[in-house]
Design a protein around this motif. Structure first.
Motif, PDB file in Angstrom:
ATOM      1  N   ARG A 134       0.831  -1.208   0.000  1.00  0.00           N
ATOM      2  CA  ARG A 134       0.000   0.000   0.000  1.00  0.00           C
ATOM      3  C   ARG A 134       0.859   1.249   0.000  1.00  0.00           C
ATOM      4  O   ARG A 134       0.578   2.209  -0.730  1.00  0.00           O
ATOM      5  N   MET A 135       1.929   1.251   0.807  1.00  0.00           N
ATOM      6  CA  MET A 135       2.801   2.419   0.841  1.00  0.00           C
ATOM      7  C   MET A 135       3.493   2.628  -0.499  1.00  0.00           C
ATOM      8  O   MET A 135       3.653   3.762  -0.959  1.00  0.00           O
ATOM      9  N   ALA A 136       3.893   1.526  -1.151  1.00  0.00           N
ATOM     10  CA  ALA A 136       4.513   1.635  -2.472  1.00  0.00           C
ATOM     11  C   ALA A 136       3.528   2.202  -3.487  1.00  0.00           C
ATOM     12  O   ALA A 136       3.893   3.021  -4.333  1.00  0.00           O
ATOM     13  N   ALA A 137       2.265   1.778  -3.394  1.00  0.00           N
ATOM     14  CA  ALA A 137       1.245   2.281  -4.320  1.00  0.00           C
ATOM     15  C   ALA A 137       1.032   3.784  -4.125  1.00  0.00           C
ATOM     16  O   ALA A 137       0.894   4.535  -5.101  1.00  0.00           O
ATOM     17  N   VAL A 138       1.017   4.235  -2.866  1.00  0.00           N
ATOM     18  CA  VAL A 138       0.855   5.667  -2.590  1.00  0.00           C
ATOM     19  C   VAL A 138       2.056   6.444  -3.107  1.00  0.00           C
ATOM     20  O   VAL A 138       1.920   7.522  -3.691  1.00  0.00           O
ATOM     21  N   MET A 139       3.252   5.888  -2.931  1.00  0.00           N
ATOM     22  CA  MET A 139       4.464   6.532  -3.442  1.00  0.00           C
ATOM     23  C   MET A 139       4.388   6.703  -4.955  1.00  0.00           C
ATOM     24  O   MET A 139       4.690   7.780  -5.487  1.00  0.00           O
ATOM     25  N   VAL A 140       3.988   5.658  -5.662  1.00  0.00           N
ATOM     26  CA  VAL A 140       3.896   5.718  -7.119  1.00  0.00           C
ATOM     27  C   VAL A 140       2.820   6.714  -7.546  1.00  0.00           C
ATOM     28  O   VAL A 140       2.990   7.443  -8.533  1.00  0.00           O
ATOM     29  N   MET A 141       1.714   6.767  -6.797  1.00  0.00           N
ATOM     30  CA  MET A 141       0.653   7.727  -7.123  1.00  0.00           C
ATOM     31  C   MET A 141       1.175   9.157  -7.072  1.00  0.00           C
ATOM     32  O   MET A 141       0.954   9.946  -8.001  1.00  0.00           O
ATOM     33  N   LEU A 146       4.724  17.705  -4.975  1.00  0.00           N
ATOM     34  CA  LEU A 146       4.286  16.328  -5.215  1.00  0.00           C
ATOM     35  C   LEU A 146       5.457  15.341  -5.156  1.00  0.00           C
ATOM     36  O   LEU A 146       5.312  14.240  -4.629  1.00  0.00           O
ATOM     37  N   ILE A 147       6.621  15.733  -5.675  1.00  0.00           N
ATOM     38  CA  ILE A 147       7.762  14.825  -5.609  1.00  0.00           C
ATOM     39  C   ILE A 147       8.241  14.695  -4.170  1.00  0.00           C
ATOM     40  O   ILE A 147       8.751  13.636  -3.755  1.00  0.00           O
ATOM     41  N   ALA A 148       8.072  15.744  -3.372  1.00  0.00           N
ATOM     42  CA  ALA A 148       8.395  15.648  -1.947  1.00  0.00           C
ATOM     43  C   ALA A 148       7.475  14.647  -1.262  1.00  0.00           C
ATOM     44  O   ALA A 148       7.914  13.858  -0.417  1.00  0.00           O
ATOM     45  N   MET A 149       6.196  14.668  -1.611  1.00  0.00           N
ATOM     46  CA  MET A 149       5.253  13.705  -1.044  1.00  0.00           C
ATOM     47  C   MET A 149       5.632  12.286  -1.446  1.00  0.00           C
ATOM     48  O   MET A 149       5.552  11.350  -0.636  1.00  0.00           O
ATOM     49  N   SER A 150       6.055  12.105  -2.695  1.00  0.00           N
ATOM     50  CA  SER A 150       6.478  10.780  -3.136  1.00  0.00           C
ATOM     51  C   SER A 150       7.702  10.299  -2.361  1.00  0.00           C
ATOM     52  O   SER A 150       7.769   9.151  -1.913  1.00  0.00           O
ATOM     53  N   LEU A 151       8.676  11.187  -2.179  1.00  0.00           N
ATOM     54  CA  LEU A 151       9.880  10.817  -1.440  1.00  0.00           C
ATOM     55  C   LEU A 151       9.587  10.575   0.035  1.00  0.00           C
ATOM     56  O   LEU A 151      10.274   9.789   0.694  1.00  0.00           O
ATOM     57  N   LEU A 152       8.570  11.240   0.544  1.00  0.00           N
ATOM     58  CA  LEU A 152       8.176  11.039   1.939  1.00  0.00           C
ATOM     59  C   LEU A 152       7.768   9.589   2.180  1.00  0.00           C
ATOM     60  O   LEU A 152       7.970   9.048   3.263  1.00  0.00           O
ATOM     61  N   TYR A 153       7.187   8.946   1.164  1.00  0.00           N
ATOM     62  CA  TYR A 153       6.837   7.532   1.260  1.00  0.00           C
ATOM     63  C   TYR A 153       7.975   6.636   0.784  1.00  0.00           C
ATOM     64  O   TYR A 153       8.091   5.487   1.214  1.00  0.00           O
ATOM     65  N   CYS A 154       8.813   7.141  -0.089  1.00  0.00           N
ATOM     66  CA  CYS A 154       9.924   6.357  -0.605  1.00  0.00           C
ATOM     67  C   CYS A 154      10.971   6.093   0.476  1.00  0.00           C
ATOM     68  O   CYS A 154      11.499   4.974   0.570  1.00  0.00           O
TER      69      CYS A 154
END
Length: 278
Positions: free
Chosen positions: A185-192, A226-234
């Motif tokens: 789920r976390m990976a899916a949110v990161m990709v989103m 948005l890329i910061a949000m992605s990295l926050l999950y990455c």
């Protein structure tokens, strides 16, 4: 010939109109977007690495410390991210040639640091036997890429974005071996978040005429957030997989702060410290 430090001497100019909101800030909203990038990402990253389980993670980091990577001069991930945020702010504030190169090269070197420390050893090339050797391979490749960045600076951003596809491929490989639904789920949110980010970046780059026609040329500032949000999950995903490989006696688990039910959360990793045998 204008100085490489001069305002608007860069080869790249984003869609936002220059010097509209301020006489000293070229791209006002892009600069603010970069600042928000730092506040969104760096503070949670400090939380991830320095609080709770993160202290155990740093204290039990033998694959890096015992091989002397810190002594070889590698920047800690937090320091490299901080430099990337500062240089990006400087670039969008001035649109100078030096600012452009500092922005792009700081991202390149941040990726190099991340690969050096966290790239799973099972994916090393066959000729590489230790992480120290991989560290030097990454460093040499990064130095060569740095010099190549001066050849055609307008292509640098495209090349850097393409690295994301390799990271997504590695994530897919790891998810195939993982059965934890929370990790998936976390990976899916990161990709989103990444998909929204790259869509904003491409839209600003290729559809600028449209956004200027409707007076909304702000998609590059969205990219930063948005890329910061992605990295926050990455980041917690990377730590989770790294612990699984390098510290198998610990049991990593992904958590959300302050609660799973909150619409905006900070993901982090908890570690179950193994009981010592007498």
């Amino acid at each position: 010939m204008p100085s490489i430090f001069s305002y608007q001497s860069a080869e790249v100019d984003w869609c936002e109109s220059n010097f509209v909101r301020s006489a000293v800030i070229a791209e006002y909203y892009n600069t603010d977007g970069t600042s928000l990038f730092s506040s969104l990402l760096l503070t949670p990253l400090n939380f991830l690495l320095l609080e709770g389980a993160g202290m155990v993670y740093l204290q039990e980091w033998p694959p890096r410390t015992s091989q002397g990577l810190w002594d070889d001069g590698a920047l800690p991930p937090q320091a490299s991210l901080l430099l990337a945020g500062l240089f990006s702010t400087y670039f969008h504030m001035t649109l100078s040639y030096v600012g452009q190169l500092l922005d792009e090269l700081s991202i390149l070197w941040t990726l190099a640091v991340a690969y050096s420390f966290w790239y799973p050893q099972c994916y090393f090339p066959r000729c590489i036997k230790t992480r120290r050797h991989f560290f030097w391979l990454t460093g040499i490749t990064t130095v060569i890429s740095t010099f190549m960045s001066f050849v055609k600076p307008t292509l640098n951003a495209y090349a850097l974005n393409c690295i994301a596809f390799h990271l997504l491929y590695l994530t897919w490989r790891e998810l195939k071996k993982c059965t934890d639904k929370r990790v998936h789920r976390m990976a899916a949110v990161m990709v989103m978040w990444w998909a929204l980010a790259i869509t904003s970046w491409i839209s600003d780059r290729w559809l600028c005429w449209l956004w200027q026609a409707i007076n909304f040329p702000y998609f590059h500032s969205f990219w930063h957030v948005l890329i910061a949000m992605s990295l926050l999950y990455c980041c917690p995903l990377v730590i989770y997989f790294d612990v699984s490989y390098e510290m198998p006696s610990f049991k990593p688990k992904l958590e959300y702060w302050p609660s799973d039910s909150w619409p905006v959360v900070v993901p982090y990793v908890t570690l179950e410290e193994p009981h010592k045998q007498c």
